[in-house]
Design an enzyme around this catalytic site. Structure first.
Site, short mmCIF file in Angstrom:
data_model
loop_
_atom_site.label_atom_id
_atom_site.label_comp_id
_atom_site.label_asym_id
_atom_site.label_seq_id
_atom_site.Cartn_x
_atom_site.Cartn_y
_atom_site.Cartn_z
N GLU A 99 3.84 11.39 113.91
CA GLU A 99 4.13 12.44 114.90
C GLU A 99 3.82 13.83 114.33
OE1 GLU A 99 8.01 10.71 115.48
OE2 GLU A 99 7.67 10.50 117.63
N GLU A 151 8.10 1.82 114.97
CA GLU A 151 9.45 1.80 115.56
C GLU A 151 9.72 0.55 116.40
OE1 GLU A 151 7.43 4.39 115.49
OE2 GLU A 151 8.52 6.24 115.04
N1 COA Z 1 13.25 5.55 105.36
C1 COA Z 1 13.92 5.48 104.21
N2 COA Z 1 13.39 5.03 103.07
C2 COA Z 1 12.09 4.66 103.09
C3 COA Z 1 11.33 4.71 104.26
C4 COA Z 1 11.95 5.21 105.44
N3 COA Z 1 11.29 5.35 106.59
N4 COA Z 1 10.09 4.25 103.99
C5 COA Z 1 10.09 3.94 102.68
N5 COA Z 1 11.29 4.17 102.13
C6 COA Z 1 11.73 3.97 100.74
C7 COA Z 1 11.97 2.52 100.41
O1 COA Z 1 13.27 2.12 100.85
C8 COA Z 1 11.82 2.53 98.93
O2 COA Z 1 12.99 3.06 98.35
P1 COA Z 1 13.74 2.27 97.14
O3 COA Z 1 12.68 2.18 96.07
O4 COA Z 1 14.88 3.14 96.79
O5 COA Z 1 14.08 0.95 97.70
C9 COA Z 1 10.72 3.55 98.70
O6 COA Z 1 10.69 4.35 99.87
C10 COA Z 1 9.35 2.92 98.51
O7 COA Z 1 9.09 2.08 99.63
P2 COA Z 1 8.68 0.55 99.51
O8 COA Z 1 9.05 -0.13 100.80
O9 COA Z 1 9.23 -0.03 98.25
O10 COA Z 1 7.10 0.69 99.38
P3 COA Z 1 6.01 -0.37 99.84
O11 COA Z 1 4.73 0.15 99.32
O12 COA Z 1 6.42 -1.72 99.48
O13 COA Z 1 6.01 -0.29 101.44
C11 COA Z 1 5.99 0.82 103.58
C12 COA Z 1 5.62 0.89 102.08
C13 COA Z 1 5.65 2.20 104.15
C14 COA Z 1 5.12 -0.23 104.27
C15 COA Z 1 7.48 0.48 103.77
O14 COA Z 1 8.23 1.32 102.93
C16 COA Z 1 7.96 0.66 105.18
O15 COA Z 1 7.68 -0.17 106.03
N6 COA Z 1 8.74 1.75 105.45
C17 COA Z 1 9.31 2.01 106.74
C18 COA Z 1 8.30 2.68 107.65
C19 COA Z 1 8.89 2.87 109.05
O16 COA Z 1 9.25 1.92 109.72
N7 COA Z 1 8.93 4.13 109.50
C20 COA Z 1 9.48 4.48 110.80
C21 COA Z 1 10.91 4.84 110.68
S1 COA Z 1 11.69 5.11 112.22
#
Ligand code: COA
Length: 270
Positions: free
Chosen positions: A116, A136
């Site tokens: 966004e 989402e």
């Molecule tokens: N909110 C809070 N924390 C987040 C986050 C989010 N939207 N996205 C990533 N993080 C954090 C993870 O919890 C992790 O923290 P930790 O090491 O303390 O556990 C850190 O960032 C690294 O993320 P990680 O998931 O380990 O990296 P990855 O490379 O395996 O995966 C993503 C990357 C982006 C695919 C995955 O983090 C993800 O799906 N995030 C959510 C994205 C999302 O749905 N956004 C919309 C929110 S409404």
């Protein structure tokens, strides 16, 4: 993040103000503090005459921003979530409407609120490792910081539905067809590409840029006749500025100088 670490870093590069979301360990997921700091930094950049272009990026090699902080979101009730969305919408709307041109410098994941934010900027310059999604729906929620509206305005209803209703992540190359990306470059050339674009944008009269941007932003909101009226009004306002008259005059002076030099060359060779 240590307590004194600023949630957004600001650096100046000639006329370009670069704002960096500073939460790499959490893939720059948004906190309310980060959103408020971003808003304040944008206001600061707008107030500074030396800044002509604003770019936003994420810290670390993996993410522009991975969206709203899910760990925080999960604890909100309906009213608090509504207020959170309103705060996000306000910040992104003021970015979308701001008087100076803006560039999203996307260096990895741009997900949810991160996507966004990119769509609220005038230009998206993406590295080859950038990817974009509205995940989402996979969390049984939906975009709430203007994503449904901005995505339709930027890429049309059909493409917006592919993002919002599928939750699928698209790489930068796939996104080129959707039309919201200005340029895709290798990660090590990303900042240079943003600087080059910023130099071009900064070379134009800021008032003309501001007026043109305002007219463009109304296009998806107004019926054609009202949009044309608005455009004509913006044109007149801009035309009354010294910059517009100087731009037109300089063109004519260059033309006149060329004609004079062509005429004297023709005289010499005849
Ligand atoms: N909110 C809070 N924390 C987040 C986050 C989010 N939207 N996205 C990533 N993080 C954090 C993870 O919890 C992790 O923290 P930790 O090491 O303390 O556990 C850190 O960032 C690294 O993320 P990680 O998931 O380990 O990296 P990855 O490379 O395996 O995966 C993503 C990357 C982006 C695919 C995955 O983090 C993800 O799906 N995030 C959510 C994205 C999302 O749905 N956004 C919309 C929110 S409404």
């Amino acid at each position: 993040m240590p307590k004194n670490t600023p949630p957004v870093l600001a650096t100046q590069h000639d006329a370009l103000r670069l704002l960096t979301l500073n939460r790499a360990d959490k893939l720059n997921a948004f906190t309310p503090e980060m959103l408020a700091a971003l808003d304040a930094e944008i206001e600061d950049a707008l107030a500074d005459d030396g800044t002509r272009v604003i770019a936003i990026t994420g810290s670390g090699p993996k993410a522009f921003a991975a969206g709203n902080d899910i760990e925080r979101l999960v604890s909100l009730d309906g009213v608090a979530a509504y207020r959170d969305m309103m705060a996000g919408q306000r910040a992104l709307l003021s970015l979308h409407e701001c008087a100076k041109p803006t560039i999203a410098m996307v260096n990895g994941y741009a997900l949810g609120g991160g996507f966004e934010l990119a769509l609220a900027c005038d230009f998206v310059v993406a590295s080859t490792n950038a990817s974009f999604a509205f995940p989402e729906i996979t969390l049984n929620t939906m975009p709430g910081w203007g994503g449904t509206q901005l995505a339709v305005a930027k890429m049309g209803l059909a493409c917006a539905k592919r993002f919002v209703l599928s939750g699928r992540r698209f790489c930068a190359q796939e996104c080129e067809a959707f039309g919201f990306i200005h340029e895709i470059v290798a990660p090590d050339g990303l900042f240079r590409a943003v600087q080059t674009l910023a130099t071009t944008l900064a070379s134009y009269d800021p008032f003309a840029v501001e007026m043109a941007k305002r007219a463009l932003n109304r296009a998806s909101e107004l019926p054609l006749s009202a949009g044309l009226d608005f455009e004509a009004a913006q044109y007149a306002v801009n035309f009354s500025s010294e910059g517009a008259r100087a731009g037109l005059r300089q063109f004519m002076e260059r033309r006149l100088a060329r004609r004079t030099s062509q005429a004297s060359t023709a005289q010499v060779s005849s």
